[in-house]
Design a protein around this motif. Structure first.
Motif, PDB file in Angstrom:
ATOM      1  N   LYS A 150       4.437 -17.542 -20.696  1.00 50.61           N
ATOM      2  CA  LYS A 150       3.313 -17.559 -19.757  1.00 50.61           C
ATOM      3  C   LYS A 150       2.955 -16.136 -19.358  1.00 50.61           C
ATOM      4  O   LYS A 150       3.833 -15.303 -19.170  1.00 50.61           O
ATOM      5  N   ILE A 151       1.677 -15.897 -19.231  1.00 50.57           N
ATOM      6  CA  ILE A 151       1.204 -14.554 -18.924  1.00 50.57           C
ATOM      7  C   ILE A 151       0.502 -14.549 -17.571  1.00 50.57           C
ATOM      8  O   ILE A 151      -0.286 -15.448 -17.286  1.00 50.57           O
ATOM      9  N   ALA A 152       0.845 -13.564 -16.753  1.00 48.40           N
ATOM     10  CA  ALA A 152       0.105 -13.378 -15.507  1.00 48.40           C
ATOM     11  C   ALA A 152      -0.832 -12.206 -15.726  1.00 48.40           C
ATOM     12  O   ALA A 152      -0.389 -11.118 -16.075  1.00 48.40           O
ATOM     13  N   VAL A 153      -2.122 -12.431 -15.562  1.00 46.24           N
ATOM     14  CA  VAL A 153      -3.064 -11.338 -15.731  1.00 46.24           C
ATOM     15  C   VAL A 153      -3.355 -10.733 -14.367  1.00 46.24           C
ATOM     16  O   VAL A 153      -3.693 -11.443 -13.419  1.00 46.24           O
ATOM     17  N   MET A 154      -3.176  -9.434 -14.271  1.00 45.32           N
ATOM     18  CA  MET A 154      -3.384  -8.765 -12.989  1.00 45.32           C
ATOM     19  C   MET A 154      -4.632  -7.914 -13.049  1.00 45.32           C
ATOM     20  O   MET A 154      -4.922  -7.278 -14.058  1.00 45.32           O
ATOM     21  N   TYR A 155      -5.354  -7.933 -11.958  1.00 44.38           N
ATOM     22  CA  TYR A 155      -6.581  -7.145 -11.895  1.00 44.38           C
ATOM     23  C   TYR A 155      -6.794  -6.730 -10.453  1.00 44.38           C
ATOM     24  O   TYR A 155      -6.782  -7.575  -9.547  1.00 44.38           O
ATOM     25  N   GLU A 156      -6.957  -5.450 -10.243  1.00 45.35           N
ATOM     26  CA  GLU A 156      -7.175  -4.900  -8.900  1.00 45.35           C
ATOM     27  C   GLU A 156      -6.202  -5.455  -7.865  1.00 45.35           C
ATOM     28  O   GLU A 156      -6.608  -5.920  -6.795  1.00 45.35           O
ATOM     29  N   GLY A 157      -4.909  -5.432  -8.202  1.00 44.65           N
ATOM     30  CA  GLY A 157      -3.905  -5.804  -7.213  1.00 44.65           C
ATOM     31  C   GLY A 157      -3.729  -7.290  -6.999  1.00 44.65           C
ATOM     32  O   GLY A 157      -3.055  -7.705  -6.061  1.00 44.65           O
ATOM     33  N   SER A 166       0.853  -1.175   0.000  1.00 49.65           N
ATOM     34  CA  SER A 166       0.000   0.000   0.000  1.00 49.65           C
ATOM     35  C   SER A 166       0.891   1.228   0.000  1.00 49.65           C
ATOM     36  O   SER A 166       1.916   1.260   0.669  1.00 49.65           O
ATOM     37  N   TYR A 167       0.516   2.240  -0.774  1.00 50.61           N
ATOM     38  CA  TYR A 167       1.277   3.487  -0.770  1.00 50.61           C
ATOM     39  C   TYR A 167       0.896   4.364   0.418  1.00 50.61           C
ATOM     40  O   TYR A 167       1.555   5.351   0.697  1.00 50.61           O
ATOM     41  N   GLU A 168      -0.201   3.991   1.093  1.00 49.41           N
ATOM     42  CA  GLU A 168      -0.589   4.737   2.291  1.00 49.41           C
ATOM     43  C   GLU A 168       0.274   4.269   3.455  1.00 49.41           C
ATOM     44  O   GLU A 168       0.693   3.121   3.495  1.00 49.41           O
ATOM     45  N   ARG A 169       0.488   5.192   4.410  1.00 53.15           N
ATOM     46  CA  ARG A 169       1.241   4.798   5.581  1.00 53.15           C
ATOM     47  C   ARG A 169       0.412   3.866   6.461  1.00 53.15           C
ATOM     48  O   ARG A 169       0.890   2.868   6.966  1.00 53.15           O
ATOM     49  N   GLN A 170      -0.864   4.229   6.595  1.00 47.70           N
ATOM     50  CA  GLN A 170      -1.756   3.384   7.374  1.00 47.70           C
ATOM     51  C   GLN A 170      -2.973   2.986   6.535  1.00 47.70           C
ATOM     52  O   GLN A 170      -3.992   3.656   6.551  1.00 47.70           O
ATOM     53  N   PRO A 171      -2.828   1.911   5.751  1.00 43.31           N
ATOM     54  CA  PRO A 171      -3.937   1.517   4.871  1.00 43.31           C
ATOM     55  C   PRO A 171      -5.183   1.178   5.693  1.00 43.31           C
ATOM     56  O   PRO A 171      -5.094   0.492   6.705  1.00 43.31           O
ATOM     57  N   LYS A 172      -6.331   1.710   5.251  1.00 43.25           N
ATOM     58  CA  LYS A 172      -7.548   1.503   6.036  1.00 43.25           C
ATOM     59  C   LYS A 172      -8.341   0.303   5.548  1.00 43.25           C
ATOM     60  O   LYS A 172      -8.838  -0.487   6.326  1.00 43.25           O
ATOM     61  N   GLY A 173      -8.446   0.171   4.236  1.00 38.61           N
ATOM     62  CA  GLY A 173      -9.216  -0.970   3.742  1.00 38.61           C
ATOM     63  C   GLY A 173      -8.553  -1.562   2.529  1.00 38.61           C
ATOM     64  O   GLY A 173      -7.471  -1.123   2.136  1.00 38.61           O
ATOM     65  N   ALA A 174      -9.199  -2.541   1.936  1.00 36.19           N
ATOM     66  CA  ALA A 174      -8.637  -3.224   0.768  1.00 36.19           C
ATOM     67  C   ALA A 174      -8.360  -2.235  -0.364  1.00 36.19           C
ATOM     68  O   ALA A 174      -7.437  -2.414  -1.141  1.00 36.19           O
ATOM     69  N   ASP A 175      -9.159  -1.162  -0.428  1.00 41.78           N
ATOM     70  CA  ASP A 175      -8.998  -0.211  -1.526  1.00 41.78           C
ATOM     71  C   ASP A 175      -7.694   0.567  -1.467  1.00 41.78           C
ATOM     72  O   ASP A 175      -7.256   1.143  -2.454  1.00 41.78           O
ATOM     73  N   ASP A 176      -7.078   0.613  -0.285  1.00 46.31           N
ATOM     74  CA  ASP A 176      -5.824   1.338  -0.148  1.00 46.31           C
ATOM     75  C   ASP A 176      -4.633   0.525  -0.648  1.00 46.31           C
ATOM     76  O   ASP A 176      -3.520   1.022  -0.680  1.00 46.31           O
ATOM     77  N   TYR A 177      -4.877  -0.718  -1.004  1.00 48.48           N
ATOM     78  CA  TYR A 177      -3.769  -1.568  -1.431  1.00 48.48           C
ATOM     79  C   TYR A 177      -3.590  -1.583  -2.947  1.00 48.48           C
ATOM     80  O   TYR A 177      -4.553  -1.786  -3.678  1.00 48.48           O
TER      81      TYR A 177
END
Lengths: 366, 288
Positions: free
Chosen positions: A210-217, A12-23
Motif C-alpha cells: 500500500k502506498i501513501a501519497v503525500m502532498y504539501e504535508g 512545524s520547524y518554526e518555533r511559532q508557526p504563523k500560518g499553514a505554510d509554516d507546517y
C-alpha cells in the motif's frame, strides 16, 4: 513489530508557526498496520522525511501523538522505541570493519555473541557483503557503504518497524532493482512493518503493498498501486502517479454536467447533485491517458486535432488539442495517427473523474 | 597539447630552495659544523669527530635533564589530551554560550609565556598568592620554591592551564565537523553515550588529535620560559628541563661544541618521537 498510529499529527520547524505554510506536516491521522510493507510517496519537500523522523523519534512533533500499539511514544527516544531507520546517504562507522558495523546495533541491544555472528552472516549474505566483512568500512565504495547502512537497519529482529528514507538514491540502477527485490523478500520472510520513503512511483509500487501519497504535508491518498492508478483521490495523485500523469481540465458547471469552452461533459444525476452540494467553483475533470480512447465519430465522441505523436517503443503517446486543451492519450504501437489528423475522442464512462477543490467526488457513498 | 620537457623550469623552484636554505639548512649546518670541531677562536678550530657527541651522551646532568623532560612531556600529554577532549565534549554546540566558552578558552592562549610564568609565580606564592595561600590554609604544606614535588606540580599545572585550551579548541572544531547524520544513526542503532564517543567521535577526532599531540609534545619538550621564570629550574635542578640545560651550556658556559652536539641530539629526539606519534596514530585503523 507494532502498529503505528499517528493522531492529529502536525509539525512545524518554526518555533511559532504563523500560518499553514509554516507546517511541514499539516494535521494528519494515519495508521500503519502491523507487518505491512508501505511506501510513502511524494515530491521533494512534501514532508515525507519529516514524518519518518517523527515516527522514529529523531524529531518531536509540534502537535499530536505518535502511538505504537496504542501507547503514546512521543517522549521516547529512537532507542526506546526500538526502531530501525536507513538514511538517504550512507552512514557507516568508518573505523570499524563491516562485520562490526553490522553487529553494532545488536551489541548495543546486548544480543549474545553466537546470535550476533549468525545474524550478521545472514544479513551479509542477503546483501552480498560476505566478502567484505573484514574490511574497514572507510575503504568501501558508496554502493557498499549504503548496503552496510541498510544492513544495520535490517540486522535487528525485534524492531517495531524499519523505516527507509530513500535508501537507494546513491545506488546504481542495476543494483537498485536487486536491492528492492531483496527488501521485498526480507519483508515476506520476517514480516516486519516497513515504511519506505521515495519520490519514485516505480520504486514505491514494486516495494509496497500500500502506498501513501503525500502532498504539501498531507497524506492525500492511501491505497494499493491499482487504487492509486484507477481511482486517484486527489488531482495530485492523478498527476504524480502514471507516466504521463492524468489529463486534468478545469471546468464549470452547466446544465446536466460540466463544460469548458464549447465542450460539455454530461454527468450522472448523483454527481450533479454532489457538485451542487459542494458549491465550489474549483471543479476539474480528469482522465488517465491510458483510458482515453480514439473512436469512430458518433454522438459520444469529441473531435480533436492530433498535435504530436511520441513513439516510446511498446506504446505511443498522442497529444491532442480538444477545444484549446492539450490532452494526452496512450495508444498501442500499431495505431496509425500522425500530427495534424482529426481524431475522435471517447471518454469511457467511469474513467472520467470529477474533482472539487482537488478532491474526488464519486457516485457511490462519499 | 604536447608536453615539452624544459629543464629551465627548475629555476622556478629556486626561491623555495633559497628560503629553506636560509631559514633551516644554513643554521642547522652551522650547528653541525660546531658539533664536530673544537673552536678556540676565529681560524683556530680543530676537527674532533664524534667526541662532543660521546661526551654529551655520557654527561649525567644531561641524562637526568632528558629523563625529567620525558617525564614532563608524558605527564603533559597524559593530562592535556584527555582533559582537552573532555572539555570539548562538554561545550555547548552553538549559541551565545558556545561563543562565550570559546572566548574564555582562548584567553590563556593569548598570554605570553613569560607573563604566564610571572602570573603563576605570584599566584602560587604561599604568602600573597591566592592559590598557594589557599592550599596552605587548607592545611597542605605547599611551597614551590622549597619542595621539588610542589615545584614540579606547579609547572605542570601551569602548562595544563596554559595549553589545555588549545587541545580543547582543536577537538571542539573536530567535533563540530561531524555531520548530524552520524548521531542520528547512532541513536537509531541504540548506541550508548560511550559507544558514540568510542566509535563516532573519537575516530573522527583522529586528525585533529594528531595535530594536538604533536604540537603539545613538541612544545612541552622544548619548554623553557615558564619554569625559568617560576623557579629558575629549582629547587636544586628539579625543574631544569632540557632547553634550560642547553642554554646554560651554550650561553652560560659558552661551551659551543658540546652545546651544538647536544642541540642535534635534542633535535633528533623531537623528530623521532614526533614521527613515532604520527605513524602510530595514522596507522591505527588501516585494514589488517
Amino acid at each position: 513489530m507494532a502498529e503505528i498510529r499517528l493522531r492529529s499529527l502536525a509539525h512545524s520547524y518554526e518555533r511559532q508557526p504563523k500560518g499553514a505554510d509554516d507546517y511541514a506536516i499539516r494535521q494528519l491521522d494515519h495508521v500503519w498496520h502491523k507487518g505491512g510493507a508501505y511506501a510513502l510517496l511524494g515530491p521533494s519537500g512534501c514532508g515525507k522525511s519529516t514524518m519518518l523522523n517523527i515516527i522514529s523519534g529523531l524529531l518531536q512533533p509540534s502537535e499530536g501523538d505518535v502511538l505504537f500499539d496504542g501507547e503514546r511514544v512521543n517522549e521516547l527516544s529512537p532507542r526506546d522505541r526500538n526502531i530501525a531507520q536507513v538514511f538517504q546517504f550512507p552512514v557507516v562507522y568508518d573505523s570499524m570493519t563491516v562485520f562490526d558495523n553490522l553487529a553494532f546495533p545488536l551489541r548495543n541491544s546486548r544480543v549474545g555473541k553466537a546470535r550476533i555472528q549468525a545474524r550478521v552472516e545472514e544479513i551479509a549474505g542477503v546483501l552480498e557483503l560476505e566478502n567484505l566483512l573484514n574490511r574497514k568500512a572507510r575503504n568501501l565504495t558508496a554502493d557498499e557503504k549504503q548496503k552496510v547502512s541498510m544492513g544495520r537497519g535490517l540486522v535487528r529482529e525485534d524492531v517495531s518497524a524499519i523505516l527507509f528514507d530513500e535508501p537507494l538514491t546513491v545506488i546504481d540502477p542495476q543494483l537498485k532493482w536487486k536491492l528492492r527485490r531483496k527488501l521485498k523478500e526480507i519483508h515476506e520472510q520476517f514480516d516486519i512493518t516497513m515504511i519506505y520513503v521515495t519520490h519514485d512511483q516505480l520504486e514505491a509500487s514494486t516495494f509496497a503493498d500500500k502506498i501513501a501519497v503525500m502532498y504539501e504535508g498531507r497524506i492525500v491518498q492511501f491505497g494499493t498501486p491499482t487504487e492509486l492508478f484507477e481511482n486517484p483521490n486527489h488531482t495530485f495523485v492523478g498527476f504524480f502517479i502514471g507516466s504521463p500523469g492524468m489529463n486534468l481540465i478545469a471546468v464549470e458547471r452547466c446544465d446536466g454536467g460540466v463544460r469548458f469552452g464549447d465542450t460539455t461533459f454530461p454527468l450522472s444525476p448523483t454527481l450533479n447533485e454532489r457538485l451542487g452540494e459542494a458549491g465550489s467553483t474549483n471543479i476539474k475533470v480528469g482522465i488517465r491517458p491510458e483510458f482515453l480512447q480514439l473512436a469512430e465519430a458518433d454522438s459520444d465522441t469529441y473531435p480533436a486535432r492530433a498535435m504530436d505523436v511520441e513513439d516510446l517503443g511498446t506504446y505511443q503517446i498522442l497529444s491532442v488539442n480538444l477545444d484549446g486543451q492539450i490532452l494526452k492519450a496512450r495508444l498501442s504501437e500499431d495505431a496509425r495517427v500522425s500530427a495534424g489528423d482529426m481524431v475522435h475522442l471517447r471518454f469511457p464512462a467511469g474513467w472520467l473523474k470529477v474533482y472539487v477543490d482537488d478532491y474526488l467526488i464519486q457516485e457511490g457513498s462519499a | 597539447m604536447r608536453k615539452v620537457p624544459d629543464n629551465r623550469a627548475w629555476w622556478l623552484v629556486l626561491p623555495v630552495l633559497l628560503l629553506v636554505a636560509l631559514s633551516a639548512l644554513v643554521p642547522l649546518m652551522t650547528v653541525v659544523n660546531y658539533s664536530v670541531q673544537d673552536i678556540f677562536g676565529p681560524g683556530n678550530a680543530y676537527f674532533v669527530g664524534t667526541e662532543w657527541f660521546r661526551d654529551v651522551l655520557r654527561d649525567e646532568r644531561l641524562q637526568e635533564s632528558l629523563l625529567r623532560q620525558f617525564g614532563f612531556s608524558a605527564a603533559v600529554l597524559a593530562i592535556e589530551i584527555p582533559l582537552g577532549i573532555g572539555v570539548a565534549l562538554m561545550m555547548p554546540r552553538s549559541g551565545v554560550k558556545a561563543s562565550l566558552c570559546l572566548i574564555l578558552l582562548a584567553i590563556p592562549l593569548l598570554i605570553p609565556w613569560n607573563v604566564v610564568g610571572t602570573i603563576w609565580q605570584i599566584f602560587a606564592r604561599g604568602d600573597i598568592g591566592l592559590f598557594g595561600w589557599g592550599l596552605n590554609e587548607l592545611g597542605l604544606d605547599y611551597n614551590y620554591t622549597g619542595n621539588p614535588m610542589d615545584a614540579w606540580l606547579t609547572v605542570l599545572l601551569m602548562d595544563v592551564w596554559h595549553w589545555t585550551p588549545l587541545v580543547a579548541l582543536l577537538c571542539y572544531s573536530g567535533l563540530r565537523a561531524i555531520p548530524d547524520a552520524f548521531y542520528q544513526a547512532a541513536e537509531i542503532d541504540r548506541a550508548s553515550r560511550w559507544a558514540v564517543f568510542r566509535y563516532i567521535q573519537l575516530p573522527r577526532l583522529r586528525n585533529v588529535l594528531v595535530i594536538a599531540v604533536l604540537l603539545r609534545f613538541m612544545d612541552s619538550f622544548m619548554i623553557y620560559t615558564e619554569p625559568f621564570v617560576l623557579t629558575g629550574g629549582g629547587p636544586g635542578s628539579s625543574t631544569t628541563f632540557l632547553s634550560q640545560t642547553l642554554t646554560t651550556l651554550a650561553v652560560g658556559q659558552f661551551d659551543l661544541g658540546r652545546a651544538a652536539a647536544f642541540s642535534l641530539v635534542y633535535f633528533l629526539i623531537v623528530l623521532l618521537v614526533s614521527w613515532l606519534f604520527f605513524t602510530a596514530i595514522t596507522h591505527m585503523d588501516r585494514d589488517r
